[in-house]
Design a protein around this motif. Sequence first.
Motif, PDB file in Angstrom:
ATOM      1  N   ASN A  79      40.072  40.644  29.501  1.00  0.00           N
ATOM      2  CA  ASN A  79      41.225  40.781  30.376  1.00  0.00           C
ATOM      3  C   ASN A  79      42.478  40.191  29.729  1.00  0.00           C
ATOM      4  O   ASN A  79      42.397  39.340  28.843  1.00  0.00           O
ATOM      5  N   PHE A  80      43.637  40.634  30.193  1.00  0.00           N
ATOM      6  CA  PHE A  80      44.890  40.106  29.691  1.00  0.00           C
ATOM      7  C   PHE A  80      45.058  38.659  30.163  1.00  0.00           C
ATOM      8  O   PHE A  80      44.925  38.384  31.369  1.00  0.00           O
ATOM      9  N   PRO A  81      45.352  37.730  29.259  1.00  0.00           N
ATOM     10  CA  PRO A  81      45.476  36.314  29.649  1.00  0.00           C
ATOM     11  C   PRO A  81      46.522  36.094  30.743  1.00  0.00           C
ATOM     12  O   PRO A  81      46.326  35.256  31.634  1.00  0.00           O
ATOM     13  N   GLU A  82      47.633  36.833  30.680  1.00  0.00           N
ATOM     14  CA  GLU A  82      48.681  36.670  31.690  1.00  0.00           C
ATOM     15  C   GLU A  82      48.163  36.972  33.089  1.00  0.00           C
ATOM     16  O   GLU A  82      48.556  36.338  34.071  1.00  0.00           O
ATOM     17  N   VAL A  83      47.281  37.959  33.172  1.00  0.00           N
ATOM     18  CA  VAL A  83      46.759  38.384  34.474  1.00  0.00           C
ATOM     19  C   VAL A  83      45.749  37.361  34.999  1.00  0.00           C
ATOM     20  O   VAL A  83      45.742  37.034  36.188  1.00  0.00           O
ATOM     21  N   LEU A  84      44.898  36.835  34.116  1.00  0.00           N
ATOM     22  CA  LEU A  84      43.942  35.818  34.544  1.00  0.00           C
ATOM     23  C   LEU A  84      44.659  34.548  35.007  1.00  0.00           C
ATOM     24  O   LEU A  84      44.251  33.916  35.986  1.00  0.00           O
ATOM     25  N   ASP A  85      45.716  34.162  34.311  1.00  0.00           N
ATOM     26  CA  ASP A  85      46.498  32.987  34.729  1.00  0.00           C
ATOM     27  C   ASP A  85      47.089  33.207  36.111  1.00  0.00           C
ATOM     28  O   ASP A  85      47.066  32.299  36.960  1.00  0.00           O
ATOM     29  N   PHE A  86      47.610  34.404  36.342  1.00  0.00           N
ATOM     30  CA  PHE A  86      48.200  34.717  37.646  1.00  0.00           C
ATOM     31  C   PHE A  86      47.124  34.688  38.724  1.00  0.00           C
ATOM     32  O   PHE A  86      47.346  34.183  39.833  1.00  0.00           O
ATOM     33  N   ARG A  87      45.940  35.244  38.413  1.00  0.00           N
ATOM     34  CA  ARG A  87      44.826  35.234  39.368  1.00  0.00           C
ATOM     35  C   ARG A  87      44.504  33.820  39.820  1.00  0.00           C
ATOM     36  O   ARG A  87      44.395  33.527  41.015  1.00  0.00           O
ATOM     37  N   ASP A  88      44.372  32.926  38.858  1.00  0.00           N
ATOM     38  CA  ASP A  88      43.976  31.557  39.176  1.00  0.00           C
ATOM     39  C   ASP A  88      45.061  30.818  39.950  1.00  0.00           C
ATOM     40  O   ASP A  88      44.760  30.034  40.865  1.00  0.00           O
ATOM     41  N   ARG A  89      46.313  31.056  39.604  1.00  0.00           N
ATOM     42  CA  ARG A  89      47.414  30.410  40.336  1.00  0.00           C
ATOM     43  C   ARG A  89      47.462  30.889  41.783  1.00  0.00           C
ATOM     44  O   ARG A  89      47.695  30.102  42.713  1.00  0.00           O
ATOM     45  N   THR A  90      47.227  32.179  41.988  1.00  0.00           N
ATOM     46  CA  THR A  90      47.257  32.739  43.336  1.00  0.00           C
ATOM     47  C   THR A  90      46.129  32.178  44.187  1.00  0.00           C
ATOM     48  O   THR A  90      46.322  31.824  45.359  1.00  0.00           O
ATOM     49  N   VAL A  91      44.941  32.099  43.614  1.00  0.00           N
ATOM     50  CA  VAL A  91      43.789  31.545  44.337  1.00  0.00           C
ATOM     51  C   VAL A  91      44.063  30.100  44.748  1.00  0.00           C
ATOM     52  O   VAL A  91      43.799  29.696  45.892  1.00  0.00           O
ATOM     53  N   ALA A  92      44.616  29.298  43.832  1.00  0.00           N
ATOM     54  CA  ALA A  92      44.905  27.895  44.129  1.00  0.00           C
ATOM     55  C   ALA A  92      46.001  27.771  45.181  1.00  0.00           C
ATOM     56  O   ALA A  92      45.920  26.924  46.089  1.00  0.00           O
ATOM     57  N   GLU A  93      47.029  28.620  45.080  1.00  0.00           N
ATOM     58  CA  GLU A  93      48.158  28.541  46.012  1.00  0.00           C
ATOM     59  C   GLU A  93      47.721  28.765  47.450  1.00  0.00           C
ATOM     60  O   GLU A  93      48.209  28.100  48.372  1.00  0.00           O
ATOM     61  N   HIS A  94      46.790  29.688  47.674  1.00  0.00           N
ATOM     62  CA  HIS A  94      46.383  30.029  49.042  1.00  0.00           C
ATOM     63  C   HIS A  94      45.069  29.370  49.452  1.00  0.00           C
ATOM     64  O   HIS A  94      44.563  29.630  50.542  1.00  0.00           O
ATOM     65  N   GLY A  95      44.523  28.530  48.605  1.00  0.00           N
ATOM     66  CA  GLY A  95      43.304  27.829  48.948  1.00  0.00           C
ATOM     67  C   GLY A  95      42.121  28.744  49.183  1.00  0.00           C
ATOM     68  O   GLY A  95      41.312  28.523  50.096  1.00  0.00           O
ATOM     69  N   LEU A  96      41.979  29.773  48.342  1.00  0.00           N
ATOM     70  CA  LEU A  96      40.934  30.770  48.525  1.00  0.00           C
ATOM     71  C   LEU A  96      39.719  30.456  47.647  1.00  0.00           C
ATOM     72  O   LEU A  96      39.817  29.709  46.673  1.00  0.00           O
ATOM     73  N   ARG A  97      38.600  31.055  47.996  1.00  0.00           N
ATOM     74  CA  ARG A  97      37.394  30.903  47.185  1.00  0.00           C
ATOM     75  C   ARG A  97      37.237  32.136  46.313  1.00  0.00           C
ATOM     76  O   ARG A  97      37.265  33.264  46.820  1.00  0.00           O
ATOM     77  N   LEU A  98      37.052  31.935  45.022  1.00  0.00           N
ATOM     78  CA  LEU A  98      36.935  33.045  44.075  1.00  0.00           C
ATOM     79  C   LEU A  98      35.540  33.055  43.451  1.00  0.00           C
ATOM     80  O   LEU A  98      35.101  32.061  42.871  1.00  0.00           O
ATOM     81  N   HIS A  99      34.846  34.198  43.573  1.00  0.00           N
ATOM     82  CA  HIS A  99      33.599  34.420  42.851  1.00  0.00           C
ATOM     83  C   HIS A  99      33.938  35.218  41.590  1.00  0.00           C
ATOM     84  O   HIS A  99      34.695  36.195  41.660  1.00  0.00           O
ATOM     85  N   VAL A 100      33.389  34.822  40.455  1.00  0.00           N
ATOM     86  CA  VAL A 100      33.618  35.552  39.209  1.00  0.00           C
ATOM     87  C   VAL A 100      32.282  36.074  38.700  1.00  0.00           C
ATOM     88  O   VAL A 100      31.352  35.300  38.458  1.00  0.00           O
ATOM     89  N   ALA A 101      32.184  37.401  38.561  1.00  0.00           N
ATOM     90  CA  ALA A 101      31.002  38.033  37.966  1.00  0.00           C
ATOM     91  C   ALA A 101      31.351  38.364  36.523  1.00  0.00           C
ATOM     92  O   ALA A 101      32.264  39.157  36.266  1.00  0.00           O
ATOM     93  N   SER A 102      30.659  37.756  35.585  1.00  0.00           N
ATOM     94  CA  SER A 102      31.024  37.834  34.172  1.00  0.00           C
ATOM     95  C   SER A 102      30.203  38.873  33.421  1.00  0.00           C
ATOM     96  O   SER A 102      28.966  38.766  33.353  1.00  0.00           O
ATOM     97  N   VAL A 103      30.891  39.863  32.838  1.00  0.00           N
ATOM     98  CA  VAL A 103      30.221  40.834  31.982  1.00  0.00           C
ATOM     99  C   VAL A 103      29.640  40.143  30.755  1.00  0.00           C
ATOM    100  O   VAL A 103      28.529  40.469  30.306  1.00  0.00           O
ATOM    101  N   GLN A 104      30.374  39.159  30.217  1.00  0.00           N
ATOM    102  CA  GLN A 104      29.908  38.449  29.021  1.00  0.00           C
ATOM    103  C   GLN A 104      28.560  37.771  29.266  1.00  0.00           C
ATOM    104  O   GLN A 104      27.678  37.772  28.383  1.00  0.00           O
ATOM    105  N   GLU A 105      28.358  37.202  30.434  1.00  0.00           N
ATOM    106  CA  GLU A 105      27.082  36.547  30.741  1.00  0.00           C
ATOM    107  C   GLU A 105      25.931  37.545  30.725  1.00  0.00           C
ATOM    108  O   GLU A 105      24.825  37.217  30.274  1.00  0.00           O
ATOM    109  N   PHE A 106      26.178  38.747  31.199  1.00  0.00           N
ATOM    110  CA  PHE A 106      25.127  39.767  31.203  1.00  0.00           C
ATOM    111  C   PHE A 106      24.837  40.252  29.786  1.00  0.00           C
ATOM    112  O   PHE A 106      23.705  40.597  29.458  1.00  0.00           O
TER     113      PHE A 106
END
Length: 311
Positions: A79-106
């Motif tokens: 993924n684009f680093p800029e987009v992942l950074d934005f994702r994490d900032r948004t989750v923290a700002e609104h106090g949301l719970r984020l599940h991450v399913a990783s293709v790399q782990e599979f």
Amino acid sequence: MTTAATVDEGTDNPYALSHLDALESEAVHIFREVAGEFERPVILFSGGKDSIVMLHLALKAFAPAPVPFSLLHVDTGHNFPEVLDFRDRTVAEHGLRLHVASVQEFIDSGELRERPDGTRNPLQTVPLLDAIVKNRFDAVFGGGRRDEEKARAKERVFSLRDEFGGWDPRRQRPELWQLYNGRHSPGEHVRVFPLSNWTELDVWQYIAREKIELPAIYYAHEREVFARSGMWLAPGEWGGPRDGERTETRRVRYRTVGDMSCTGAVDSDADTIEAVIAEIAASRLTERGATRADDKLSEAAMEDRKREGYF
């Protein structure tokens, strides 16, 4: 209704909704309907513009209460680093719970294998379905729109998926008068698309009206890219550029974001929302048709993947 009605152009009715108000009202209704019908919904959230708008609508639907759903991101590892950074900032700002399913782990576990072309977008299906089963999600919100691609044009707002996550267009239910049937058997789940009736232009007009922040990648910027299959791709660990492919600095922006290996940039000077809207209004290609290599694999690439459980 979540906002004051505004006068629609071309009518003298002071109570008529603008087209953006009507789309917003429909989406808010869908979120509330799912909250009433399902036990464990989740919102797919990647940090891309459609998922950002979808989250914005969910926040409106339940304000001042918090959003009663968690978020899920299928991370390809490319993924684009800029987009992942934005994702994490948004989750923290609104106090949301984020599940991450990783293709790399599979891939590391041997459950998936890298493709010869380096793209991981088609590999998202297995981690997605695994996360749905493990977390017992019975409704999964996605940002798909009917204007993006012809297979998605067949999709209902409530899209029934079988116990393997597969989509069968013959099993889709009628949705007359905005009545949505969420009934499903054990093991099945429903994909829900609140933005089904939106267009790319609608999304950007709504972003402008609501002053929604997006990752800077959506606006024109200088970037190292190289040409492949008629697209400008960003170099990265995924395997680009290859021998004979030359990088150059160009002024580009992204109309859609996904796996770096299959998401192309477009030449653009549109560095403001107003300029982006003008550019999209003049375009004759959908964002996926113009910039997504994974949809060019075959004439029915998207439909084939949807039958296997992809969005």
